[in-house]
Design a protein around this motif. Sequence first.
Motif, PDB file in Angstrom:
ATOM      1  N   SER A 158      -4.305  -1.124  -0.691  1.00 51.26           N
ATOM      2  CA  SER A 158      -3.516  -1.539  -1.572  1.00 51.26           C
ATOM      3  C   SER A 158      -2.604  -1.200  -2.539  1.00 51.26           C
ATOM      4  O   SER A 158      -1.659  -1.894  -3.658  1.00 51.26           O
ATOM      5  CB  SER A 158      -4.060  -3.694  -2.132  1.00 51.26           C
ATOM      6  N   TYR A 159      -3.030  -0.172  -3.018  1.00 46.59           N
ATOM      7  CA  TYR A 159      -2.781   0.740  -4.282  1.00 46.59           C
ATOM      8  C   TYR A 159      -1.396   0.734  -3.961  1.00 46.59           C
ATOM      9  O   TYR A 159      -0.884   1.180  -2.319  1.00 46.59           O
ATOM     10  CB  TYR A 159      -3.383   1.600  -4.846  1.00 46.59           C
ATOM     11  N   THR A 160      -0.370   1.104  -4.186  1.00 49.05           N
ATOM     12  CA  THR A 160       0.992   1.694  -4.089  1.00 49.05           C
ATOM     13  C   THR A 160       0.591   3.705  -4.487  1.00 49.05           C
ATOM     14  O   THR A 160       0.025   3.923  -4.765  1.00 49.05           O
ATOM     15  CB  THR A 160       1.621   1.398  -5.352  1.00 49.05           C
ATOM     16  N   ASP A 161       1.790   4.154  -3.278  1.00 51.56           N
ATOM     17  CA  ASP A 161       1.719   5.244  -3.566  1.00 51.56           C
ATOM     18  C   ASP A 161       1.168   6.476  -2.847  1.00 51.56           C
ATOM     19  O   ASP A 161       0.733   7.101  -4.255  1.00 51.56           O
ATOM     20  CB  ASP A 161       2.922   5.903  -4.426  1.00 51.56           C
ATOM     21  N   LEU A 162       0.130   5.364  -1.898  1.00 50.41           N
ATOM     22  CA  LEU A 162      -1.727   6.158  -1.691  1.00 50.41           C
ATOM     23  C   LEU A 162      -1.182   7.713  -1.034  1.00 50.41           C
ATOM     24  O   LEU A 162      -2.301   8.578  -1.111  1.00 50.41           O
ATOM     25  CB  LEU A 162      -2.283   5.072  -0.710  1.00 50.41           C
TER      26      LEU A 162
END
Length: 412
Positions: free
Chosen positions: A76-80
């Motif tokens: 769910s973290y961005t820019d993974l």
Amino acid sequence: MANPKPSVSFFSFFFFFFSFFSTSFCKSTIEPCSVSDSCNAMVGYSLYTDLKVAEVANLFQVDPVALLTANAIDISYTDLENHILPSKLFLKVPITCSCKDGIRKSFTRYKTRPSDTLGSIADGIFSGLVSAEQIRDANGITDPTVLDVGLMLAVPLPCTCFNSTDNLLPALYLSYVVRPGDIVAGIAARYYTTVTDIMTVNAMGSMTVKPGDIISIPLPACAASFPRYSSDFGLIVPNGSYAITASHCVQCSCGPGNLNLYCTPAMLAVSCSSMQCKNSNLMLGNVTSQPSSAGCNVTSCSYGGYVNGTIVTMLSTSLQPRCPGDHQFPPLIAPPTALSDVSPLAPAPSPFQSGGIGTPIPKTSTPGSSIFTGLAPANGPLGSASNALPLTKSLPVLSDVLFSCLVIVLVL
């Protein structure tokens, strides 16, 4: 590896003699096969330097989301895709294990760079999962001292299927490079299997292992029962982890409370077919319960596979002795940024040891906000499970395979 216990016949003794040399000098467990099928498998990989998620995924030609979910990393973290993973981090990499030249193998590709040698590629870039000689032979290289920059190499990786079972229970096999200080009992404890199972699978006559050996570890898993015509037929998820399927629309998990596959809409779901069960208001993964004098009436909406771009849902009802509690998911971890003494990527507790509460799946990301949207789905199995039996039960390794391995030893 130590020589397995020989049988009384001369032929068996002869075979085991060659098996000893093949497993000892060719580094990894050999599983014979005779059909062009494949299975889901994993390789254990330690990063040789700091790498982005996308770079690790590209190294093994796997879906970045599949790589993260296999290690229970929160997506769910961005820019993974651009998240930098630390050097020496250990990851379980999902691969497709196929049948090639009579034995199980998986292949990836690597483009050579300045100062690369076959040895540095094998031992450094690929963390000892392959030998320089195996890369040389796979690419027909006559002069291994000369490697052109930009040369695209086929890299064979070790893998095993063993019918995706261990003692008749679902299992997914991890190819693991033995590290200094490793002992079989410690490896078994870490991956919630037994010393006996590891020794049986790898045809070991003793518990002695050496750094650099590659052993197959059976990971307890949840297996799907999707129809053969579904694109994710044969999906199997190790205990304590997740898998992404149905073109990133469905996420399935295994454990910690039991080894039953549990699937829900994925956090990355954007353009997906309906995930509502027909003739109900239940969505995929929903469960309702109604207590009664006879027990508990349970209705659930479960996943039945991905067929021709359609998510198959199944509505089922049952009468159970008691009403189920809220489903618990395997704990998720934040994307790693540094190593720790206790690896956050260690397997989740076995269902018999777990008494805690799992971490619920995080809330769904805003549609369209993830960089992974639109990526091709994770590679699924291309056919049925192998019909080959484990080495210690049926040992029909082709003589030419063993001979070629012995030839390498004699040449070296």
